[in-house]
Design a protein around this motif. Structure first.
Motif, mmCIF file in Angstrom:
data_model
loop_
_atom_site.group_PDB
_atom_site.id
_atom_site.type_symbol
_atom_site.label_atom_id
_atom_site.label_comp_id
_atom_site.label_asym_id
_atom_site.label_seq_id
_atom_site.Cartn_x
_atom_site.Cartn_y
_atom_site.Cartn_z
ATOM 1 N N PHE A 188 -2.933 -1.734 10.209
ATOM 2 C CA PHE A 188 -4.124 -1.662 9.367
ATOM 3 C C PHE A 188 -5.225 -2.522 9.976
ATOM 4 O O PHE A 188 -4.931 -3.527 10.613
ATOM 5 C CB PHE A 188 -3.795 -2.183 7.959
ATOM 6 C CG PHE A 188 -2.645 -1.469 7.320
ATOM 7 C CD1 PHE A 188 -2.849 -0.348 6.545
ATOM 8 C CD2 PHE A 188 -1.344 -1.905 7.529
ATOM 9 C CE1 PHE A 188 -1.778 0.328 5.978
ATOM 10 C CE2 PHE A 188 -0.262 -1.237 6.973
ATOM 11 C CZ PHE A 188 -0.491 -0.120 6.191
ATOM 12 N N GLY A 197 -5.854 -8.418 0.600
ATOM 13 C CA GLY A 197 -5.493 -9.783 0.254
ATOM 14 C C GLY A 197 -6.307 -10.285 -0.926
ATOM 15 O O GLY A 197 -5.771 -10.854 -1.879
ATOM 16 N N LEU B 193 3.177 -9.394 -4.559
ATOM 17 C CA LEU B 193 1.842 -8.890 -4.232
ATOM 18 C C LEU B 193 0.825 -10.024 -4.236
ATOM 19 O O LEU B 193 -0.059 -10.081 -3.377
ATOM 20 C CB LEU B 193 1.440 -7.781 -5.210
ATOM 21 C CG LEU B 193 2.235 -6.481 -5.073
ATOM 22 C CD1 LEU B 193 1.870 -5.509 -6.194
ATOM 23 C CD2 LEU B 193 2.000 -5.815 -3.720
ATOM 24 N N ARG B 194 0.936 -10.952 -5.201
ATOM 25 C CA ARG B 194 0.035 -12.110 -5.222
ATOM 26 C C ARG B 194 0.208 -12.944 -3.953
ATOM 27 O O ARG B 194 -0.769 -13.376 -3.345
ATOM 28 C CB ARG B 194 0.336 -13.004 -6.441
ATOM 29 C CG ARG B 194 -0.102 -12.427 -7.772
ATOM 30 C CD ARG B 194 -1.602 -12.305 -7.898
ATOM 31 N NE ARG B 194 -2.277 -13.581 -7.990
ATOM 32 C CZ ARG B 194 -2.765 -14.116 -9.099
ATOM 33 N NH1 ARG B 194 -2.668 -13.450 -10.242
ATOM 34 N NH2 ARG B 194 -3.366 -15.275 -9.097
ATOM 35 N N GLU B 196 1.417 -11.934 -0.993
ATOM 36 C CA GLU B 196 0.849 -11.171 0.138
ATOM 37 C C GLU B 196 -0.669 -11.287 0.129
ATOM 38 O O GLU B 196 -1.306 -11.411 1.178
ATOM 39 C CB GLU B 196 1.230 -9.690 0.057
ATOM 40 C CG GLU B 196 2.599 -9.393 0.604
ATOM 41 C CD GLU B 196 2.809 -7.907 0.907
ATOM 42 O OE1 GLU B 196 1.817 -7.168 1.074
ATOM 43 O OE2 GLU B 196 3.971 -7.491 0.955
ATOM 44 N N GLY B 197 -1.246 -11.228 -1.079
ATOM 45 C CA GLY B 197 -2.691 -11.344 -1.217
ATOM 46 C C GLY B 197 -3.187 -12.652 -0.626
ATOM 47 O O GLY B 197 -4.158 -12.679 0.140
ATOM 48 N N MET B 198 -2.494 -13.728 -0.968
ATOM 49 C CA MET B 198 -2.907 -15.044 -0.449
ATOM 50 C C MET B 198 -2.720 -15.108 1.061
ATOM 51 O O MET B 198 -3.550 -15.679 1.775
ATOM 52 C CB MET B 198 -2.080 -16.151 -1.120
ATOM 53 C CG MET B 198 -2.391 -16.293 -2.598
ATOM 54 S SD MET B 198 -1.257 -17.465 -3.376
ATOM 55 C CE MET B 198 -1.643 -17.129 -5.091
ATOM 56 N N PHE B 200 -2.742 -12.564 3.267
ATOM 57 C CA PHE B 200 -3.716 -11.735 3.982
ATOM 58 C C PHE B 200 -5.135 -12.271 3.852
ATOM 59 O O PHE B 200 -5.945 -12.118 4.762
ATOM 60 C CB PHE B 200 -3.655 -10.278 3.509
ATOM 61 C CG PHE B 200 -2.493 -9.520 4.086
ATOM 62 C CD1 PHE B 200 -2.265 -9.528 5.455
ATOM 63 C CD2 PHE B 200 -1.638 -8.804 3.278
ATOM 64 C CE1 PHE B 200 -1.191 -8.830 6.003
ATOM 65 C CE2 PHE B 200 -0.565 -8.105 3.812
ATOM 66 C CZ PHE B 200 -0.343 -8.122 5.182
ATOM 67 N N SER B 201 -5.447 -12.904 2.707
ATOM 68 C CA SER B 201 -6.829 -13.361 2.588
ATOM 69 C C SER B 201 -7.069 -14.653 3.375
ATOM 70 O O SER B 201 -8.205 -15.091 3.530
ATOM 71 C CB SER B 201 -7.268 -13.471 1.122
ATOM 72 O OG SER B 201 -6.365 -14.226 0.378
ATOM 73 N N LEU B 203 -5.443 -14.922 6.518
ATOM 74 C CA LEU B 203 -4.933 -14.574 7.854
ATOM 75 C C LEU B 203 -5.920 -15.007 8.939
ATOM 76 O O LEU B 203 -7.126 -14.799 8.815
ATOM 77 C CB LEU B 203 -4.753 -13.053 7.897
ATOM 78 C CG LEU B 203 -3.767 -12.451 8.879
ATOM 79 C CD1 LEU B 203 -2.346 -12.949 8.575
ATOM 80 C CD2 LEU B 203 -3.789 -10.930 8.744
ATOM 81 N N HIS B 204 -5.386 -15.608 9.994
ATOM 82 C CA HIS B 204 -6.205 -16.028 11.132
ATOM 83 C C HIS B 204 -5.964 -15.048 12.287
ATOM 84 O O HIS B 204 -4.839 -14.636 12.528
ATOM 85 C CB HIS B 204 -5.800 -17.452 11.534
ATOM 86 C CG HIS B 204 -6.417 -17.914 12.809
ATOM 87 N ND1 HIS B 204 -7.648 -18.543 12.855
ATOM 88 C CD2 HIS B 204 -5.989 -17.822 14.093
ATOM 89 C CE1 HIS B 204 -7.944 -18.830 14.109
ATOM 90 N NE2 HIS B 204 -6.954 -18.401 14.889
ATOM 91 N N SER B 205 -7.049 -14.680 12.970
ATOM 92 C CA SER B 205 -6.927 -13.669 14.017
ATOM 93 C C SER B 205 -7.747 -14.088 15.238
ATOM 94 O O SER B 205 -8.873 -14.579 15.105
ATOM 95 C CB SER B 205 -7.438 -12.330 13.461
ATOM 96 O OG SER B 205 -7.094 -11.268 14.305
ATOM 97 N N GLY B 239 1.900 -9.026 11.769
ATOM 98 C CA GLY B 239 1.951 -7.991 12.793
ATOM 99 C C GLY B 239 1.392 -6.654 12.353
ATOM 100 O O GLY B 239 1.309 -5.713 13.143
ATOM 101 N N LYS B 240 0.998 -6.546 11.069
ATOM 102 C CA LYS B 240 0.426 -5.283 10.579
ATOM 103 C C LYS B 240 -1.013 -5.054 11.026
ATOM 104 O O LYS B 240 -1.558 -3.974 10.839
ATOM 105 C CB LYS B 240 0.447 -5.269 9.042
ATOM 106 C CG LYS B 240 1.803 -4.990 8.435
ATOM 107 C CD LYS B 240 1.640 -4.812 6.928
ATOM 108 C CE LYS B 240 2.900 -4.328 6.274
ATOM 109 N NZ LYS B 240 2.683 -4.129 4.814
ATOM 110 N N VAL B 241 -1.642 -6.107 11.558
ATOM 111 C CA VAL B 241 -3.032 -5.972 12.000
ATOM 112 C C VAL B 241 -3.106 -4.997 13.176
ATOM 113 O O VAL B 241 -2.360 -5.137 14.146
ATOM 114 C CB VAL B 241 -3.605 -7.344 12.436
ATOM 115 C CG1 VAL B 241 -5.027 -7.188 12.974
ATOM 116 C CG2 VAL B 241 -3.582 -8.330 11.279
#
Lengths: 311, 311
Positions: A188, A197, B193-194, B196-198, B200-201, B203-205, B239-241
């Motif tokens: 994604f 997120g 889900l909460r 995962e939300g935290m 992903f929000s 996430l460092h890239s 790894g979903k990025v």
């Protein structure tokens, strides 16, 4: 038209222009790409009609087949139910339609329609088997893209035994499904993941997680860097909560209006709720757009759904 | 042992106690449940050995087959590679092992091993076909749970043509896959889900999304309400990025230590990086645990991965 008749037609003609539908998905692109490759193996001239809406996600799969011309001697539409869905910029008459939509309007001179199929890719697989014995590896990959995306990697309600048998056949013909599954279903954009997120970390839940609400603001879009391309299927996120029966998604539109989507298991009538706000749809999936703040519409919808909750 | 010999064995004995493995997954539980149901259809006494680690997710599928006894006349293990994996509380000798793990140690008196199968469920399907012609609906559902969970709903690398053909056969035998797919693959606890939300929000890239880092703190666990049950597969989120090549996940353990997981596409050697921090594993998946702050370990890992990045 039967598959055998359609194969005879394809053998008898030449100069193919293949049409994919508006807002092209994996099924129309994978099916058209595979058919184009097979026609070229048969020694035919064939290319895909330009479709300006092809997204990054699918472009690499069909790039070798994309032509520059919007016309051809024999125009064939793939996975298209009606002329409204012609790709932008195309005008003309379709000689042959290959489709699986029960709503196909028989707009083409000839139609091969198999409405029982989960994907158009399965019809093109049968055509290629008739024309060339079996798909080659490239065609198998493209048909796997078509099949797997149209049935949500075998998770959607349209997945049937025939879809699984087609997948088995494609693997035996050399489809490399591991990298395709990763690209299509486990990968994604960074902006999309950031946006999800934010949505999940602010998810509201009531009634022991039976009623769930997601709010998507323009602020969240800006902060995550998400564009329209990253917003597929947002209305289904709130419904992922275990035990969910009614999921509300309220999104702030670019013009500041609030758009709501309501998905229910049927216990609450989504059409009736959305009608209260000037919207409509189906019993289990409806929507409405209101010129108000997203949080206000969200609160009003929660109240309306709670009032309609079956005791 | 062949499938035919194994079926003859099952016909000849009675009083079955079926063992599922430690940390039971969908394959061991679905396979054992289906086999238990089929043995009962054959007029045999059969039940599943208690396994205290069965999670909420799978309990309802196997509840009708769970016995109270930890012994039986004929003890059969299902999907178990070695005695270390006996369910908690069981001691005894296994008469028959039905398994698909290449690492099976032949610990049982008799073994039906088909190491080429993606799931143990496919072996039990063949057994039931031999014993009773075809699985009934209940068995088809249970075998679909086994098969679909072990191959990640046909997305994992072990998915092959045979797995798809088995799914087709189960659907034809009455498996209701739509609700099963929803429960197994499209439904998550609110806390998960909460969380995962935290993740992903925050996430460092780096490196155009080729290098991604997720940090999971105890604070995030508390705030989301997540427990260990909600933490399956966290190391795969970063790894979903799209475009990801190296994903780092650093998690704060209950004792305050930092545990890191590194997943790479092979371009960076995960074992070598983790060895720098006293850890190890495989080239594409390694881990380490360090008595330090999660953010410090995260920064050190980023530095080490960047230093090892192929130019």
């Amino acid at each position: 038209m039967t598959v055998t008749e359609c194969a005879a037609y394809l053998r008898a003609h030449d100069g193919y222009l293949l049409l994919t539908h508006k807002s092209p998905d994996g099924d129309t692109l994978g099916s058209a790409g595979a058919l184009c490759h097979a026609l070229r193996r048969l020694g035919k001239r064939a290319s895909l009609c330009p479709n300006p809406e092809i997204t990054e996600r699918y472009l690499s799969y069909v790039a070798p087949y994309l032509g520059e011309s919007r016309t051809g001697e024999t125009i064939v539409s793939v996975d298209m139910a009606e002329p409204k869905l012609y790709p932008k910029g195309f005008t003309g008459a379709v000689a042959l339609a290959i489709d699986h939509h029960p709503s196909n309007t028989f707009f083409a001179e000839q139609t091969l329609l198999k409405a029982e199929k989960a994907s158009c890719g399965e019809i093109v697989l049968e055509l290629i088997e008739e024309l060339l014995g079996a798909p080659d590896r490239t065609e198998a990959d493209l048909l796997y893209v078509a099949l797997s995306t149209d049935c949500g990697c075998f998770q959607y309600g349209n997945t049937d035994a025939a879809a699984h048998r087609a997948a088995a056949r494609l693997i035996e013909c050399g489809a490399e499904i591991a990298p395709l599954n990763k690209e299509l279903f486990r990968s994604f954009s960074f902006a999309r993941l950031r946006l999800e997120g934010m949505i999940f970390s602010t998810l509201h839940s009531e009634r022991d997680h039976q009623l769930n609400l997601a709010v998507v603001t323009r602020e969240m879009m800006r902060e995550s860097g998400a564009t329209e391309d990253d917003c597929d299927d947002l209305a289904n996120l709130a419904g992922k909560v275990a035990g969910n029966r009614v999921a509300i998604t309220v999104r702030e539109e670019p013009d500041g209006k609030a758009h709501a989507s309501l998905r229910t298991d049927g216990s609450v009538n989504a059409t009736e709720i959305c009608a209260l706000f000037g919207g409509g749809g189906h019993k289990m999936a409806s929507g409405c757009t209101v010129d108000t703040d997203v949080h206000i519409l969200a609160a009003q919808l929660l109240e309306a759904v709670n009032a309609a909750w079956p005791e």
